[in-house]
Structure formats: structure tokens, C-alpha cells
Design a protein around this motif. Sequence first.
Motif, PDB file in Angstrom:
ATOM      1  N   ALA A 369       0.833  -1.209   0.000  1.00 33.82           N
ATOM      2  CA  ALA A 369       0.000   0.000   0.000  1.00 33.82           C
ATOM      3  C   ALA A 369       0.869   1.261   0.000  1.00 33.82           C
ATOM      4  CB  ALA A 369      -0.934  -0.011   1.202  1.00 33.82           C
ATOM      5  N   ALA A 370       1.917   1.251   0.825  1.00 32.01           N
ATOM      6  CA  ALA A 370       2.803   2.405   0.914  1.00 32.01           C
ATOM      7  C   ALA A 370       3.535   2.658  -0.394  1.00 32.01           C
ATOM      8  CB  ALA A 370       3.798   2.212   2.053  1.00 32.01           C
ATOM      9  N   ASP A 371       3.870   1.576  -1.107  1.00 30.03           N
ATOM     10  CA  ASP A 371       4.606   1.699  -2.366  1.00 30.03           C
ATOM     11  C   ASP A 371       3.697   1.896  -3.573  1.00 30.03           C
ATOM     12  OD1 ASP A 371       6.921   1.362  -0.942  1.00 30.03           O
ATOM     13  OD2 ASP A 371       7.303  -0.700  -1.583  1.00 30.03           O
ATOM     14  N   GLY A 372       2.383   1.856  -3.348  1.00 24.70           N
ATOM     15  CA  GLY A 372       1.446   2.053  -4.442  1.00 24.70           C
ATOM     16  C   GLY A 372       1.464   0.928  -5.459  1.00 24.70           C
ATOM     17  N   ILE A 373       1.625  -0.317  -4.993  1.00 24.73           N
ATOM     18  CA  ILE A 373       1.709  -1.477  -5.882  1.00 24.73           C
ATOM     19  C   ILE A 373       0.448  -2.320  -5.744  1.00 24.73           C
ATOM     20  CG2 ILE A 373       2.997  -3.587  -6.417  1.00 24.73           C
ATOM     21  CD1 ILE A 373       5.474  -2.227  -5.217  1.00 24.73           C
ATOM     22  N   THR A 374      -0.163  -2.644  -6.874  1.00 25.39           N
ATOM     23  CA  THR A 374      -1.309  -3.554  -6.875  1.00 25.39           C
ATOM     24  C   THR A 374      -0.793  -4.985  -6.882  1.00 25.39           C
ATOM     25  OG1 THR A 374      -2.663  -1.982  -8.112  1.00 25.39           O
ATOM     26  CG2 THR A 374      -3.376  -4.277  -8.122  1.00 25.39           C
ATOM     27  N   ALA A 375      -1.172  -5.760  -5.865  1.00 28.39           N
ATOM     28  CA  ALA A 375      -0.644  -7.123  -5.762  1.00 28.39           C
ATOM     29  C   ALA A 375      -1.556  -7.984  -4.891  1.00 28.39           C
ATOM     30  CB  ALA A 375       0.771  -7.113  -5.187  1.00 28.39           C
ATOM     31  N   PRO A 376      -2.385  -8.818  -5.495  1.00 21.19           N
ATOM     32  CA  PRO A 376      -3.159  -9.764  -4.697  1.00 21.19           C
ATOM     33  C   PRO A 376      -2.236 -10.776  -4.017  1.00 21.19           C
ATOM     34  CG  PRO A 376      -3.382 -10.261  -7.030  1.00 21.19           C
ATOM     35  CD  PRO A 376      -2.638  -8.966  -6.946  1.00 21.19           C
ATOM     36  N   ILE A 377      -2.685 -11.262  -2.867  1.00 25.33           N
ATOM     37  CA  ILE A 377      -1.904 -12.227  -2.080  1.00 25.33           C
ATOM     38  C   ILE A 377      -2.693 -13.521  -1.955  1.00 25.33           C
ATOM     39  CG2 ILE A 377      -1.016 -12.755   0.235  1.00 25.33           C
ATOM     40  CD1 ILE A 377      -0.261  -9.829   0.522  1.00 25.33           C
ATOM     41  N   VAL A 378      -1.997 -14.628  -2.162  1.00 25.25           N
ATOM     42  CA  VAL A 378      -2.581 -15.958  -2.020  1.00 25.25           C
ATOM     43  C   VAL A 378      -1.494 -16.864  -1.468  1.00 25.25           C
ATOM     44  CG1 VAL A 378      -1.996 -16.648  -4.377  1.00 25.25           C
ATOM     45  CG2 VAL A 378      -3.916 -17.744  -3.233  1.00 25.25           C
ATOM     46  N   GLY A 379      -1.884 -17.871  -0.696  1.00 28.20           N
ATOM     47  CA  GLY A 379      -0.812 -18.700  -0.152  1.00 28.20           C
ATOM     48  C   GLY A 379      -1.248 -20.029   0.393  1.00 28.20           C
ATOM     49  N   HIS A 380      -0.275 -20.943   0.440  1.00 24.38           N
ATOM     50  CA  HIS A 380      -0.440 -22.246   1.077  1.00 24.38           C
ATOM     51  C   HIS A 380      -0.097 -22.055   2.556  1.00 24.38           C
ATOM     52  CE1 HIS A 380      -0.166 -23.135  -3.120  1.00 24.38           C
ATOM     53  NE2 HIS A 380       1.146 -23.043  -3.158  1.00 24.38           N
ATOM     54  N   VAL A 381      -0.975 -21.373   3.265  1.00 24.08           N
ATOM     55  CA  VAL A 381      -0.599 -20.828   4.570  1.00 24.08           C
ATOM     56  C   VAL A 381      -0.506 -21.872   5.668  1.00 24.08           C
ATOM     57  CG1 VAL A 381      -1.314 -18.458   4.131  1.00 24.08           C
ATOM     58  CG2 VAL A 381      -3.024 -20.146   4.859  1.00 24.08           C
ATOM     59  N   GLY A 382      -0.960 -23.097   5.391  1.00 28.09           N
ATOM     60  CA  GLY A 382      -0.817 -24.145   6.393  1.00 28.09           C
ATOM     61  C   GLY A 382       0.623 -24.440   6.723  1.00 28.09           C
ATOM     62  N   ASP A 383       1.541 -24.159   5.783  1.00 24.56           N
ATOM     63  CA  ASP A 383       2.963 -24.310   6.080  1.00 24.56           C
ATOM     64  C   ASP A 383       3.711 -22.976   5.992  1.00 24.56           C
ATOM     65  OD1 ASP A 383       2.798 -24.118   3.320  1.00 24.56           O
ATOM     66  OD2 ASP A 383       3.429 -26.179   2.949  1.00 24.56           O
ATOM     67  N   GLY A 384       2.969 -21.861   6.114  1.00 23.77           N
ATOM     68  CA  GLY A 384       3.617 -20.556   6.211  1.00 23.77           C
ATOM     69  C   GLY A 384       4.077 -19.964   4.893  1.00 23.77           C
ATOM     70  N   ASN A 385       3.597 -20.484   3.781  1.00 23.78           N
ATOM     71  CA  ASN A 385       4.051 -20.073   2.451  1.00 23.78           C
ATOM     72  C   ASN A 385       2.981 -19.197   1.783  1.00 23.78           C
ATOM     73  OD1 ASN A 385       4.678 -21.962  -0.627  1.00 23.78           O
ATOM     74  ND2 ASN A 385       5.471 -19.985  -0.026  1.00 23.78           N
ATOM     75  N   PHE A 386       3.383 -18.026   1.266  1.00 24.57           N
ATOM     76  CA  PHE A 386       2.412 -17.217   0.524  1.00 24.57           C
ATOM     77  C   PHE A 386       3.081 -16.528  -0.656  1.00 24.57           C
ATOM     78  CE2 PHE A 386       4.084 -14.174   3.597  1.00 24.57           C
ATOM     79  CZ  PHE A 386       4.143 -12.972   2.905  1.00 24.57           C
ATOM     80  N   HIS A 387       2.219 -16.081  -1.601  1.00 27.22           N
ATOM     81  CA  HIS A 387       2.664 -15.497  -2.862  1.00 27.22           C
ATOM     82  C   HIS A 387       2.064 -14.109  -3.029  1.00 27.22           C
ATOM     83  CE1 HIS A 387       3.577 -19.683  -4.336  1.00 27.22           C
ATOM     84  NE2 HIS A 387       2.614 -19.938  -3.462  1.00 27.22           N
ATOM     85  N   CYS A 388       2.823 -13.199  -3.583  1.00 29.54           N
ATOM     86  CA  CYS A 388       2.321 -11.897  -4.009  1.00 29.54           C
ATOM     87  C   CYS A 388       2.461 -11.819  -5.530  1.00 29.54           C
ATOM     88  CB  CYS A 388       3.123 -10.756  -3.386  1.00 29.54           C
ATOM     89  SG  CYS A 388       3.091 -10.690  -1.588  1.00 29.54           S
ATOM     90  N   LEU A 389       1.394 -11.423  -6.205  1.00 32.95           N
ATOM     91  CA  LEU A 389       1.449 -11.230  -7.654  1.00 32.95           C
ATOM     92  C   LEU A 389       1.473  -9.733  -7.928  1.00 32.95           C
ATOM     93  CD1 LEU A 389       1.386 -12.413 -10.517  1.00 32.95           C
ATOM     94  CD2 LEU A 389      -1.115 -12.274 -10.419  1.00 32.95           C
ATOM     95  N   LEU A 390       2.660  -9.191  -8.174  1.00 36.55           N
ATOM     96  CA  LEU A 390       2.818  -7.770  -8.432  1.00 36.55           C
ATOM     97  C   LEU A 390       2.442  -7.471  -9.881  1.00 36.55           C
ATOM     98  CD1 LEU A 390       4.667  -8.471  -5.957  1.00 36.55           C
ATOM     99  CD2 LEU A 390       6.093  -6.558  -6.636  1.00 36.55           C
ATOM    100  N   LEU A 391       1.520  -6.542 -10.078  1.00 41.39           N
ATOM    101  CA  LEU A 391       1.052  -6.171 -11.409  1.00 41.39           C
ATOM    102  C   LEU A 391       1.719  -4.862 -11.795  1.00 41.39           C
ATOM    103  CD1 LEU A 391      -2.699  -7.083 -10.871  1.00 41.39           C
ATOM    104  CD2 LEU A 391      -0.907  -8.490 -11.896  1.00 41.39           C
ATOM    105  N   VAL A 392       2.605  -4.937 -12.786  1.00 46.72           N
ATOM    106  CA  VAL A 392       3.547  -3.849 -13.042  1.00 46.72           C
ATOM    107  C   VAL A 392       3.475  -3.380 -14.489  1.00 46.72           C
ATOM    108  CG1 VAL A 392       5.989  -3.172 -12.933  1.00 46.72           C
ATOM    109  CG2 VAL A 392       5.082  -4.839 -11.302  1.00 46.72           C
ATOM    110  N   ASP A 393       3.461  -2.060 -14.669  1.00 43.35           N
ATOM    111  CA  ASP A 393       3.587  -1.455 -15.992  1.00 43.35           C
ATOM    112  C   ASP A 393       5.068  -1.410 -16.339  1.00 43.35           C
ATOM    113  OD1 ASP A 393       3.689   0.074 -18.268  1.00 43.35           O
ATOM    114  OD2 ASP A 393       2.708   1.837 -17.410  1.00 43.35           O
TER     115      ASP A 393
END
Length: 468
Positions: A369-393
Motif C-alpha cells: 500500500a505504501a509503495d502504491g503497488i497492486t498485488a493480490p496475495i494468495v498462499g499455502h498458509v498451512g505451512d507458512g508459504n504465501f505469494h504476491c502477484l505484483l502487477l507492473v507497468d
Amino acid sequence: MSDAAETSQSKAGLSNGLAVLKQHFGERVETGQALRSQHAHTTTWLTNQPPDAVFCPRDTAEVQKVVGICAQYRVPVIPFGTGSSLEGHVNAPHGGISIDFKDMNAILAVNADDMDATVQPGVTRKALNTHLRDTGLFFSVDPGADASIGGMAATGASGTNAVRYGTMKDNILALKAVLPSGEVITTAARARKTSAGYDLTRLMVGSEGTLGLITELTLRLRGIPEAISAATCSFPSVDAACRAVILTIQYGLPVARIELLDALQVRAVNAYSKLSLPEAPLLLLEFHGSAAGVAEQAEAFGDIAAEMGGSGFTFTTREEERNQLWQARHDAYWAGLQLRPGAKGLSTDVCVPVSRLADCVGAAQEKLAADGITAPIVGHVGDGNFHCLLLVDMDNPDEVHRAEGFVGWLNDLAISMDGTCTGEHGIGQGKAKYLERELGAGAMVMMQAIKRGIDPLNIMNPGKMGLG
């Protein structure tokens, strides 16, 4: 020898080596520009670095022959599965030949009584599970993409089922591989355990093609559960959802899958997959067991969710409804891209101890949010793993700079929390500079020594994992 002389010698060796390969295999050594580009990195924003040629072997003997010639002329060898990796594993920064295993796609044996199967590396996970359906068994590692089993082994893949069934390292009993010398080795027998020598199987799994080419895999299979239920529950915040995950793991609830989608990812999934999930942080779960067992597990999770402010908890055992939910989850990458048409997607992952999950995800959201980046977050959180998909021009240098800065910041944050810069994507090119920060100089020296000992000519997937 000067750098210029070394470069000239390298180019001459490459040219001569490819010529010899063509003498042996003719037009099967393909050099068309479009095909070569398809065999380099295409899934995120890393530069596409195509090989000089592509070859599709049909058996281990052909792999052995190709590697022997490449060693003689110092031609780099880059293994290729389906090309779905995200960190530049299939790029050819020094040129060379891409070994595409698509034609080595045979299921060699299924030992139902022993619950294992032996396959060639080009078999995809969906093809294997389709073949196994009538046996009552399945292969549990599910990274989402219909990746090849060989590629999944090379990158140490995992996915949605890892919280219960483990990663590729936990589900491979033995391998056959061609070393850089051209020698063929078998790393273990089919026995479920051994204390004989070094664990060469695990050394090869996750080595990203830097130590050899995998040509056969013996896999651990699992019994298809009697009953399966899928559940969804919304939460007032990502923090609340993560804390529900922590309580679920601490409680010892045997969930098979537990996935987090933040509100932005839920919005994307709804639009792409035509669903109507509440656009709030969501946990998507799956329970395996007996009919009574999965109902009991779902109810226990419902109590945990309510304690963390969860709402709209529902679960279903209907196969059609379950498949729709999990297909939507697997399409999260493509759904995310639709949030900003024309933008390039940079998918990055980290993994932290489950107790630090809420802190890490929350900090990531604040930084985005502070960096002004659009990025949905999804993750296999049962083992502490998550992904950010940064959408970049990619035409906006400032935006690219901010996105690159975020990825570096997130990797460092995960490492500072006793986590890792990658839970399942691997190192490749994209995360090479973070590996020493995570493991330390001594570990890198040991890895370099192993690499030099097995591959002294550095022909196996050079330029990956920070190993030259």
C-alpha cells in the motif's frame, strides 16, 4: 587466457558441439528462433535468454549420448519440463542446448501394493493421477500448474497439499539421473526407508538441473480418501485469517489444504471464475478422511474460525462444488492478471514459520500500500508459504524500480523471521542473490564444492542458484 580468447573458445566449442549433435540426431536438434524462445523464460518479467538448440530425447540412453557430447565440447545443458517455473530456471544465459523431456512421458510401473510408481520426467501430474484413478491411489503434490514430474522434482515443488502430504522431497523414493560425465546413477531403491550412504535423492531434488538430468522417478503414492470436504470462511482481516491458521495447526487439526486469499484476490477470482464469494480475506480448506471424520474436522475448524471473527463458514462434500472452488484457486494467477489488463505479473513467494505468518503477511500488505503497488496475495498458509502477484507497468521505470524493491524487501523480511526467500518457486536466476543471505557463506562454499565435484566443467544449467 584473456576473457576475449575464452569467449572465442567457448563459442567455437558450442558451434562444434552442436554440429556433432546434428550429425548424430539430424533434424531432431532444432534451432528455429520461435522454438528456442519458447524454451526460455516466459512466465514473468525476467529476460528471455533462449538456448542455441532444442532436443527432445526419447530415453535415458539418448540423454546420456547428448550429455557426453556436450561435456566433450563444453556445451551448456538446460533441462526443460513444461516451462511453468517462475524464477528463470529454463533460461540459457550462456547459450547451449535445451533438453525438453516432453517425449519421455511414460508411466513405467505402478506398484499398487507398495503404493509407489515409477515414471519418466515428462509425465505431468494430471496425466499420472488420471492413470492412477482406478487403483484407488493418487500422487499428492499439486503446485497448481500441470507441471511435469521431472520439473517439479528439479525445483523442489510443493503446493496446496503440502501441509498434510509434504513436498516433492517427501514424495520421491528414488531417482535415475544422468550426471555431467554422462554416467547414469540410481540414487536409491524402492524401499520406504534406508540408512545406506548419502541421501543422493534429496540432493538431486531441488538442485534445479545443476547436478544432472533426471530421467526416471519413483514416487510415493497415497490412498484416495473415502471422503473429501471443502470449506470456505471469510474473515474481517488477513491478520484474523492467519491467526485462525495458526490455531488450526497448533490444535493439530489434520487439514489436507488450507489456502489464504486476500480481499483483492477474492475479487479477482470472483470475476474470472464467475463465483460470488464475499470480497473479504478468505480461507479455503479441504479435509480428507472418513465421512464422519471430515465432518468432525470441518466443525472443529468452524469453532476456531468463529473465535477469530470468521463468518459465512460453509463446507461441501459434493465433488462438482469442490472442483469448482479448487479450479478457481488454481486459476488465481490468471485471475490476478485481469485486475490490471496490460500489466506484467511478477509472482514471488516466501515462507516463514507459521507463528510469524500473520506478521509477515500484514507487513507485506502495508508495504504494498505504501509503495502504491497492486498485488493480490494468495498462499499455502498451512505451512507458512504465501505469494504476491505484483502487477507492473513495464514501461514505467519508477514502477518497475518500486516492484523490484518490494521483492527484495519481502525476501529480506522472510529471512529475518527465520524463514526462506522461496518456499516452492526455487532460486533459479531471480532469487540467486538472496541465497547466501539466507544460508550463509559457509553453506554456499559447500554447495559450490558439490557443484564443482560433480560438474567441474559447469555445463549443467549454468547461471542458476548463484553457482556460476
